[in-house]
Design an enzyme around this catalytic site. Structure first.
Site, short mmCIF file in Angstrom:
data_model
loop_
_atom_site.label_atom_id
_atom_site.label_comp_id
_atom_site.label_asym_id
_atom_site.label_seq_id
_atom_site.Cartn_x
_atom_site.Cartn_y
_atom_site.Cartn_z
CG ASP A 195 -1.89 1.15 1.20
OD1 ASP A 195 -2.96 0.99 0.60
OD2 ASP A 195 -1.58 2.21 1.78
CB ILE A 196 1.19 4.10 -2.36
CG1 ILE A 196 1.64 3.22 -3.52
CG2 ILE A 196 1.92 5.44 -2.39
CD1 ILE A 196 1.38 3.80 -4.89
CG ASN A 199 -4.57 11.27 -5.71
OD1 ASN A 199 -3.87 11.33 -6.73
ND2 ASN A 199 -5.17 10.16 -5.34
CG ASP A 211 -4.16 8.83 -12.68
OD1 ASP A 211 -4.54 8.26 -11.62
OD2 ASP A 211 -4.94 9.37 -13.49
CD GLU A 248 -4.64 4.03 -1.74
OE1 GLU A 248 -4.92 4.36 -0.57
OE2 GLU A 248 -5.44 4.10 -2.68
#
Length: 363
Positions: free
Chosen positions: A240-241, A248, A257, A283
C-alpha cells in the site's frame, strides 16, 4: 474507418465487375463460334444467335446491377440466376449445334466453377444434380447429330484458342480465390491481434499495465491448488502506497496516476522473474511470491521493492514528491483458503501502518 455504405458500394462494384467479365467471356465464346463458322464447321447463324442470347443476357444482369435494382433482391449478387441461365444457354446451343458439343460442355464446366464464389454445400449438391440432369437431357436431345471438329490447322488453332480462353476464365476464378484468401489471412491476423488486445484488457489494469484483481485472484487460486498438491509453500505480499490521498490532494490526480504507473515500473524491475505483480485496488498492490517461497525469503523480496521505491527519484514527476510503501506478508498455511491468506496479509499490512509505515511486516 470504412462504413457499411462504403462496404456495400465496394461490393456492388465487385458484382458489376464480375458480371461484365461474364459479358466478355460470352462474347469471346461467340468469337470462337464465329471462327468455326468462318472455317465452315457451323453456320453463321449459330454465332450471332449465341452472341445475342448469351452476351445479351449477361448484359441484362450487368444493367440491373449498374442501376442498383439488385439491392432490393434477397440475392443481390444474382450469382445463382446468372449461372443457371448461362448453363441453360450453353446446353440449348449444344442441341442446336451438336457439332460443337465439346465447346458447350466445357463452357458449362467453366461456368459451374463460378459457383465456388458463394455456393453453400447444399447449393453445390443441388446444382450438381440439376446440371447433371439438364446436360443429360441436352445430350439425349442431340443424339445422332453429334460431329467432331475438322483436323485442319485452322480448326486445331481455333480449338486451342478456345482452350486458352477457358484457362483464362479459370485463372480469373483462381485470382478471385487468391484475393479472398489474402483478405481472409489479413482478417485473421487482425482478429488475432484484437483477441490478444481483449485478453490483455481483460486481465490487466488499464492505467498501470499490471495484472488486475480478477486475474490475480484466479492466479492465486491456481497457485494454492498447485501448492497443496506438491506440498510446497508460497507467500503473498499486500503493498500500500503511504499517504497516497495526500499525494492526490497536494499534487493533483494526474500526478497521482503518474505515481501509480511509476510505482509499477519500479516494482516490476525489483521483483524476481517467478514473482507476479498486480494492482489489487486503488493504491493497493499484491505480490505473489512462488513457488517454494518461505516467509523469510518473501520478506527480503518485498523489502527489495520497498527500498527501491524509497530510493527512487520522484522529483522528475513532481518536485518535493516522496513515495514510500507499507507491506504485509503472509505464507499459505495448510488447508488455508485464499481469502484467509489475503486476510492475514491485510492484517500484517495494517500492523506495518500502525508501526509507522514504510516497512514490511510478516504475519
Amino acid at each position: 474507418m470504412q462504413t457499411a455504405a462504403d462496404r456495400e458500394a465496394k461490393l456492388q462494384r465487385h458484382r458489376l465487375r464480375m458480371t461484365l467479365l461474364s459479358v466478355a467471356n460470352t462474347s469471346l465464346q461467340s468469337v470462337i463460334i464465329g471462327l468455326y463458322a468462318w472455317a465452315g464447321e457451323v453456320g453463321w447463324s449459330v454465332a450471332w444467335r449465341f452472341f445475342l442470347v448469351g452476351a445479351g443476357s449477361s448484359a441484362m444482369f450487368a444493367l440491373i446491377i449498374w442501376r442498383g435494382l439488385n439491392l432490393r433482391l434477397k440475392d443481390p449478387g444474382l450469382l445463382l440466376p446468372q449461372i443457371a441461365l448461362s448453363v441453360l444457354i450453353q446446353l440449348l446451343f449444344l442441341v442446336l449445334a451438336p457439332k460443337l458439343w465439346v465447346l458447350f460442355l466445357v463452357a458449362v464446366l467453366v461456368t459451374y466453377n463460378f459457383a465456388m464464389m458463394s455456393f453453400s454445400a447444399r447449393q453445390f449438391t443441388l446444382a450438381w444434380l440439376l446440371v447433371g440432369a439438364a446436360s443429360a437431357l441436352a445430350l439425349f436431345a442431340a443424339r445422332g447429330r453429334f460431329g467432331h471438329f475438322g483436323t485442319s490447322g485452322v480448326s486445331i488453332a481455333i480449338l486451342w484458342l478456345f482452350f486458352f480462353l477457358c484457362i483464362r476464365q479459370l485463372t480469373a476464378i483462381g485470382t478471385q480465390f487468391s484475393s479472398l484468401r489474402t483478405q481472409l489471412s489479413e482478417k485473421n491476423k487482425q482478429l488475432s491481434a484484437s483477441l490478444e488486445r481483449i485478453q490483455e484488457l481483460a486481465s490487466h489494469d488499464d492505467l498501470t499495465g499490471a495484472l488486475n484483481r480478477r486475474s490475480f485472484m484466479q492466479l492465486l487460486a491456481d497457485e494454492r491448488a498447485r501448492a497443496q498438491r506438491a506440498g510446497q509453500p508460497f507467500c503473498i505480499a499486500l503493498l500500500d502506497i503511504d499517504h497516497f490521498k495526500t499525494v492526490n490532494d497536494r499534487f493533483g490526480h494526474l500526478i497521482g496516476d503518474a505515481v501509480l504507473k511509476e510505482f509499477c515500473a519500479v516494482a516490476a524491475a525489483s521483483i524476481r522473474v517467478t514473482d507476479r505483480f498486480a494492482r489489487y485496488g486503488g493504491e493497493e498492490f499484491m505480490l505473489l511470491l512462488a513457488p517454494s517461497t518461505s516467509s523469510d525469503v518473501a520478506r527480503v523480496a518485498t523489502e527489495r521493492v520497498r527500498q527501491a521505491l524509497e530510493a527512487h527519484d520522484w522529483d522528475r514527476i513532481a518536485p518535493g514528491l516522496r513515495v514510500t510503501l507499507s507491506a504485509g506478508v503472509s505464507q499459505l498455511a495448510p488447508d488455508e483458503s485464499v481469502e484467509q491468506l489475503v486476510r492475514r496479509a491485510d492484517e500484517a499490512l495494517y500492523a506495518a501502518k500502525d508501526a509507522g509505515r514504510n516497512r514490511t511486516v510478516v504475519a
